[in-house]
Motif scaffolding. Structure first.
Motif, mmCIF file in Angstrom:
data_model
loop_
_atom_site.group_PDB
_atom_site.id
_atom_site.type_symbol
_atom_site.label_atom_id
_atom_site.label_comp_id
_atom_site.label_asym_id
_atom_site.label_seq_id
_atom_site.Cartn_x
_atom_site.Cartn_y
_atom_site.Cartn_z
ATOM 1 N N THR A 65 0.862 -1.168 0.000
ATOM 2 C CA THR A 65 0.000 0.000 0.000
ATOM 3 C C THR A 65 0.900 1.219 0.000
ATOM 4 O OG1 THR A 65 -1.705 -1.145 1.240
ATOM 5 C CG2 THR A 65 -1.814 1.253 1.231
ATOM 6 N N ALA A 66 0.624 2.148 -0.907
ATOM 7 C CA ALA A 66 1.420 3.372 -0.994
ATOM 8 C C ALA A 66 0.474 4.571 -0.988
ATOM 9 C CB ALA A 66 2.253 3.357 -2.267
ATOM 10 N N PRO A 67 0.746 5.561 -0.117
ATOM 11 C CA PRO A 67 -0.120 6.736 -0.044
ATOM 12 C C PRO A 67 0.378 7.891 -0.923
ATOM 13 C CG PRO A 67 1.379 6.751 1.791
ATOM 14 C CD PRO A 67 1.674 5.494 0.995
ATOM 15 N N GLY A 68 -0.519 8.820 -1.203
ATOM 16 C CA GLY A 68 -0.172 10.084 -1.849
ATOM 17 C C GLY A 68 0.603 9.939 -3.143
ATOM 18 N N LEU A 69 1.634 10.772 -3.291
ATOM 19 C CA LEU A 69 2.446 10.766 -4.510
ATOM 20 C C LEU A 69 3.147 9.437 -4.728
ATOM 21 C CD1 LEU A 69 4.024 14.337 -4.421
ATOM 22 C CD2 LEU A 69 2.179 13.499 -5.891
ATOM 23 N N PHE A 70 3.451 8.712 -3.658
ATOM 24 C CA PHE A 70 4.116 7.420 -3.795
ATOM 25 C C PHE A 70 3.203 6.404 -4.485
ATOM 26 C CE2 PHE A 70 6.089 9.492 -0.158
ATOM 27 C CZ PHE A 70 7.415 9.501 -0.576
ATOM 28 N N ALA A 71 1.894 6.653 -4.427
ATOM 29 C CA ALA A 71 0.927 5.751 -5.060
ATOM 30 C C ALA A 71 1.055 5.766 -6.577
ATOM 31 C CB ALA A 71 -0.493 6.134 -4.657
ATOM 32 N N LEU A 72 1.568 6.850 -7.134
ATOM 33 C CA LEU A 72 1.706 6.951 -8.587
ATOM 34 C C LEU A 72 2.650 5.888 -9.135
ATOM 35 C CD1 LEU A 72 1.914 10.829 -8.959
ATOM 36 C CD2 LEU A 72 -0.079 9.340 -9.283
ATOM 37 N N GLN A 105 -7.716 4.302 -4.169
ATOM 38 C CA GLN A 105 -8.918 4.827 -3.525
ATOM 39 C C GLN A 105 -8.615 6.122 -2.782
ATOM 40 O OE1 GLN A 105 -10.189 1.746 -0.889
ATOM 41 N NE2 GLN A 105 -8.628 2.151 0.630
ATOM 42 N N TRP A 106 -9.638 6.934 -2.670
ATOM 43 C CA TRP A 106 -9.570 8.150 -1.869
ATOM 44 C C TRP A 106 -10.184 7.836 -0.507
ATOM 45 C CZ3 TRP A 106 -7.045 12.455 -3.202
ATOM 46 C CH2 TRP A 106 -6.721 12.621 -4.541
ATOM 47 N N ASN A 107 -9.524 8.316 0.546
ATOM 48 C CA ASN A 107 -10.075 8.165 1.889
ATOM 49 C C ASN A 107 -9.807 9.450 2.669
ATOM 50 O OD1 ASN A 107 -7.390 8.011 2.890
ATOM 51 N ND2 ASN A 107 -7.353 5.807 2.513
ATOM 52 N N ASP A 108 -10.058 9.443 3.966
ATOM 53 C CA ASP A 108 -9.875 10.648 4.779
ATOM 54 C C ASP A 108 -8.430 11.135 4.799
ATOM 55 O OD1 ASP A 108 -12.555 10.615 5.365
ATOM 56 O OD2 ASP A 108 -12.297 9.562 7.278
ATOM 57 N N ASP A 109 -7.477 10.247 4.537
ATOM 58 C CA ASP A 109 -6.059 10.611 4.552
ATOM 59 C C ASP A 109 -5.538 10.975 3.160
ATOM 60 O OD1 ASP A 109 -5.854 10.132 7.292
ATOM 61 O OD2 ASP A 109 -5.533 7.986 6.947
ATOM 62 N N GLY A 110 -6.393 10.974 2.134
ATOM 63 C CA GLY A 110 -5.954 11.279 0.771
ATOM 64 C C GLY A 110 -6.037 10.042 -0.106
ATOM 65 N N TYR A 111 -5.212 10.016 -1.119
ATOM 66 C CA TYR A 111 -5.233 8.921 -2.086
ATOM 67 C C TYR A 111 -4.227 7.855 -1.689
ATOM 68 C CZ TYR A 111 -5.164 6.491 -6.563
ATOM 69 O OH TYR A 111 -5.262 5.543 -7.540
ATOM 70 N N SER A 112 -4.578 6.597 -1.907
ATOM 71 C CA SER A 112 -3.613 5.518 -1.711
ATOM 72 C C SER A 112 -3.890 4.436 -2.751
ATOM 73 C CB SER A 112 -3.688 4.929 -0.297
ATOM 74 O OG SER A 112 -4.883 4.215 -0.115
ATOM 75 N N ARG A 113 -2.872 3.641 -3.051
ATOM 76 C CA ARG A 113 -2.989 2.559 -4.020
ATOM 77 C C ARG A 113 -2.440 1.294 -3.389
ATOM 78 N NH1 ARG A 113 -4.050 1.527 -9.041
ATOM 79 N NH2 ARG A 113 -4.344 3.688 -9.610
#
Length: 142
Positions: A65-72, A105-113
């Motif tokens: 699981t990677a959040p934010g810009l790292f999700a790209l 997906q988008w959640n309360d903490d932003g985007y993650s993949r």
């Protein structure tokens, strides 16, 4: 001591921000196989089974699981690469039965993949069941 604590806290935040990836191997054979370099060649069979005699040594799996810009940068290719590296680590020659998936997906903490994958890892064997030398290129010898 405060500097060390601050550094440890910063490193923890960096680790959390970049997400985490986990790869595993579940053995299914008592066959002793030597580890190979992380960047070794692994034959890939996308459809069906290997055409050469083989013995299944187990299953590799990965998830991350990677959040934010790292999700790209987190995608099915990354999951596939982690499985290939794990197959090398356990001495495999070929991956087949490959499945990967990725969803964002988008959640309360932003985007993650999140990505995940699993595959069967095997080694090539001769007619007596002895492990053959590892393949060196993209083509399996006949």
């Amino acid at each position: 001591m405060q500097k060390m604590t601050a550094l440890a806290g910063t490193l923890s935040l960096v680790a959390l921000a970049t997400g985490c990836a986990h790869s595993s191997f579940i053995p299914s054979s008592d066959l002793a196989v030597a580890a190979r370099p992380k960047d070794c060649h692994i034959d890939i069979v996308f459809d069906g089974k290997p055409t050469r005699p083989y013995e299944v040594i187990g299953r590799v799996a990965t998830d991350s699981t990677a959040p934010g810009l790292f999700a790209l940068d987190e995608n099915q290719d990354k999951a596939f690469e982690r499985m290939r590296e794990k197959a090398c680590e356990v001495g495999g020659h070929v991956l087949f039965g490959i499945g990967t998936g990725s969803n964002g997906q988008w959640n309360d903490d932003g985007y993650s993949r999140s990505t995940q994958g699993a595959a069967i890892v095997a080694v090539y064997v001769d007619p007596s069941g002895s492990v053959l030398p590892a393949p060196r290129s993209g083509r399996a010898p006949n």
